[in-house]
Design a protein around this motif. Sequence first.
Motif, PDB file in Angstrom:
ATOM      1  N   VAL A 141       0.858  -1.180   0.000  1.00 13.54           N
ATOM      2  CA  VAL A 141       0.000   0.000   0.000  1.00 13.54           C
ATOM      3  C   VAL A 141       0.899   1.236   0.000  1.00 13.54           C
ATOM      4  CG1 VAL A 141      -1.939  -1.114   1.197  1.00 13.54           C
ATOM      5  CG2 VAL A 141      -0.171   0.044   2.538  1.00 13.54           C
ATOM      6  N   HIS A 142       0.278   2.398  -0.119  1.00  8.04           N
ATOM      7  CA  HIS A 142       0.976   3.683  -0.012  1.00  8.04           C
ATOM      8  C   HIS A 142       2.110   3.817  -1.012  1.00  8.04           C
ATOM      9  CE1 HIS A 142       1.075   7.481   1.762  1.00  8.04           C
ATOM     10  NE2 HIS A 142       1.964   7.300   2.735  1.00  8.04           N
ATOM     11  N   TYR A 143       1.783   3.564  -2.274  1.00  9.58           N
ATOM     12  CA  TYR A 143       2.759   3.679  -3.355  1.00  9.58           C
ATOM     13  C   TYR A 143       2.239   4.556  -4.485  1.00  9.58           C
ATOM     14  CZ  TYR A 143      -0.413   0.024  -4.948  1.00  9.58           C
ATOM     15  OH  TYR A 143      -1.545  -0.688  -5.261  1.00  9.58           O
ATOM     16  N   GLU A 144       1.038   5.118  -4.325  1.00  6.91           N
ATOM     17  CA  GLU A 144       0.427   5.897  -5.411  1.00  6.91           C
ATOM     18  C   GLU A 144      -0.388   7.049  -4.823  1.00  6.91           C
ATOM     19  OE1 GLU A 144      -3.155   5.566  -5.176  1.00  6.91           O
ATOM     20  OE2 GLU A 144      -2.611   4.359  -3.445  1.00  6.91           O
ATOM     21  N   GLY A 145      -0.805   7.960  -5.709  1.00  7.61           N
ATOM     22  CA  GLY A 145      -1.715   9.020  -5.310  1.00  7.61           C
ATOM     23  C   GLY A 145      -1.088  10.322  -4.900  1.00  7.61           C
ATOM     24  N   TRP A 146       0.266  10.368  -4.832  1.00  5.39           N
ATOM     25  CA  TRP A 146       0.970  11.578  -4.421  1.00  5.39           C
ATOM     26  C   TRP A 146       2.215  11.754  -5.291  1.00  5.39           C
ATOM     27  CZ3 TRP A 146      -0.447  14.788  -0.241  1.00  5.39           C
ATOM     28  CH2 TRP A 146      -1.539  14.329   0.507  1.00  5.39           C
ATOM     29  N   THR A 147       2.621  13.008  -5.482  1.00  3.50           N
ATOM     30  CA  THR A 147       3.754  13.267  -6.379  1.00  3.50           C
ATOM     31  C   THR A 147       5.100  12.929  -5.745  1.00  3.50           C
ATOM     32  OG1 THR A 147       3.802  15.599  -5.684  1.00  3.50           O
ATOM     33  CG2 THR A 147       2.539  15.061  -7.668  1.00  3.50           C
ATOM     34  N   HIS A 148       5.173  12.738  -4.429  1.00  3.20           N
ATOM     35  CA  HIS A 148       6.474  12.430  -3.828  1.00  3.20           C
ATOM     36  C   HIS A 148       6.819  10.944  -3.905  1.00  3.20           C
ATOM     37  CE1 HIS A 148       3.664  11.643  -0.646  1.00  3.20           C
ATOM     38  NE2 HIS A 148       4.558  11.396   0.281  1.00  3.20           N
ATOM     39  N   PHE A 149       5.909  10.113  -4.411  1.00  6.81           N
ATOM     40  CA  PHE A 149       6.258   8.712  -4.660  1.00  6.81           C
ATOM     41  C   PHE A 149       7.074   8.650  -5.948  1.00  6.81           C
ATOM     42  CE2 PHE A 149       2.265   7.911  -2.178  1.00  6.81           C
ATOM     43  CZ  PHE A 149       2.906   7.418  -1.066  1.00  6.81           C
ATOM     44  N   ARG A 150       8.251   8.037  -5.878  1.00  6.49           N
ATOM     45  CA  ARG A 150       9.160   8.059  -7.017  1.00  6.49           C
ATOM     46  C   ARG A 150       9.360   6.687  -7.652  1.00  6.49           C
ATOM     47  NH1 ARG A 150      11.748  13.021  -7.350  1.00  6.49           N
ATOM     48  NH2 ARG A 150      10.363  14.519  -6.327  1.00  6.49           N
ATOM     49  N   GLU A 151       8.793   5.648  -7.073  1.00  4.20           N
ATOM     50  CA  GLU A 151       8.883   4.331  -7.696  1.00  4.20           C
ATOM     51  C   GLU A 151       7.513   3.986  -8.285  1.00  4.20           C
ATOM     52  OE1 GLU A 151      11.125   0.394  -6.597  1.00  4.20           O
ATOM     53  OE2 GLU A 151       9.264   0.483  -5.452  1.00  4.20           O
ATOM     54  N   PRO A 152       7.383   3.934  -9.605  1.00  6.35           N
ATOM     55  CA  PRO A 152       6.086   3.659 -10.226  1.00  6.35           C
ATOM     56  C   PRO A 152       5.530   2.297  -9.816  1.00  6.35           C
ATOM     57  CG  PRO A 152       7.659   4.487 -11.842  1.00  6.35           C
ATOM     58  CD  PRO A 152       8.435   4.190 -10.590  1.00  6.35           C
ATOM     59  N   GLU A 153       4.220   2.204  -9.784  1.00  9.27           N
ATOM     60  CA  GLU A 153       3.568   0.951  -9.433  1.00  9.27           C
ATOM     61  C   GLU A 153       4.008  -0.187 -10.345  1.00  9.27           C
ATOM     62  OE1 GLU A 153      -0.927  -0.999  -9.319  1.00  9.27           O
ATOM     63  OE2 GLU A 153      -0.692   1.182  -9.307  1.00  9.27           O
ATOM     64  N   ALA A 154       4.169   0.102 -11.632  1.00  7.09           N
ATOM     65  CA  ALA A 154       4.562  -0.953 -12.573  1.00  7.09           C
ATOM     66  C   ALA A 154       5.925  -1.535 -12.212  1.00  7.09           C
ATOM     67  CB  ALA A 154       4.588  -0.396 -13.998  1.00  7.09           C
ATOM     68  N   VAL A 155       6.846  -0.681 -11.766  1.00  6.64           N
ATOM     69  CA  VAL A 155       8.172  -1.156 -11.360  1.00  6.64           C
ATOM     70  C   VAL A 155       8.059  -2.011 -10.108  1.00  6.64           C
ATOM     71  CG1 VAL A 155      10.438  -0.426 -10.517  1.00  6.64           C
ATOM     72  CG2 VAL A 155       9.358   0.783 -12.433  1.00  6.64           C
ATOM     73  N   ALA A 156       7.249  -1.554  -9.150  1.00  8.40           N
ATOM     74  CA  ALA A 156       7.074  -2.323  -7.919  1.00  8.40           C
ATOM     75  C   ALA A 156       6.453  -3.686  -8.199  1.00  8.40           C
ATOM     76  CB  ALA A 156       6.206  -1.534  -6.941  1.00  8.40           C
ATOM     77  N   ARG A 157       5.455  -3.713  -9.072  1.00  6.80           N
ATOM     78  CA  ARG A 157       4.813  -4.991  -9.410  1.00  6.80           C
ATOM     79  C   ARG A 157       5.807  -5.945 -10.071  1.00  6.80           C
ATOM     80  NH1 ARG A 157      -0.864  -5.655  -9.724  1.00  6.80           N
ATOM     81  NH2 ARG A 157      -2.052  -3.845  -8.973  1.00  6.80           N
TER      82      ARG A 157
END
Length: 257
Positions: free
Chosen positions: A221-237
């Motif tokens: 959780v807590h990997y999307e929805g804000w501009t300060h997240f720098r690792e894209p969801e696709a990379v994490a997946r």
Amino acid sequence: MAQLQLTHLGGPTTLIEVDGWRILTDPTFDSPGRRYTFGWGTSSRKVAGPAQARELVSPVDVVLLSHDQHADNLDDSGRELLAQAGTVVTTRPAARRLAAPNVRGLADWESTTLESPDRPSLTVTATPARHGPKFSEPITGKVNGFALHGHGEETAALWMSGDTVLYDGLREVASRLKVDVALLHLGGVRFSFTGAVRFTMTARESLELIGVLRPRVAVPVHYEGWTHFREPEAVARQTLSVVENVRWLTPGERTEV
């Protein structure tokens, strides 16, 4: 303890339903578009709203609040929800700031028991977290994770990491706790002027943590929805695709884990 149902509402905010309890983590329900300041020259803009409105999530028996000092973990609408919750469990500094009768502050490894006449009791234990590099706590503030135990049960039904990097405190959690479901805050948070310094885990770091924690299920959780997240969801997946026990939740969808 009975099976858990999780509903990811966006950012860190997740509704946990177990044994008749409704437990919410880090409530954030503001609409997107606003930029929030986090102090020391840092800020972030919220770019996605909640999957469900606050009114649809209430009532809530318990809020597990990892920290109160950053709006991506407690925004204005989330603060309003705290007053409506039965109990709020958070850090000791946050409890002093919130100064409300329904708030309990815990230090690392302290526990509190939640009682109700119509459901089994729950024990909440605060676990270490560090929201940035070594010696950053005076700047970023105190953060805790939390573990949930049913009465007399050795294994934590759920452990949430809180906003943290991978460090010895999390390895201590892995050595001291048996965990069924791990709720992991990711995102690889960085800010432009802090360069390569990160303030939350990357997926690669969480992969190492999963290896030592060995939960039955790990939920990012807590990997999307804000501009300060720098690792894209696709990379994490992609990074976490090498382990079979990672469960990605569809926002707003109640899922049994």
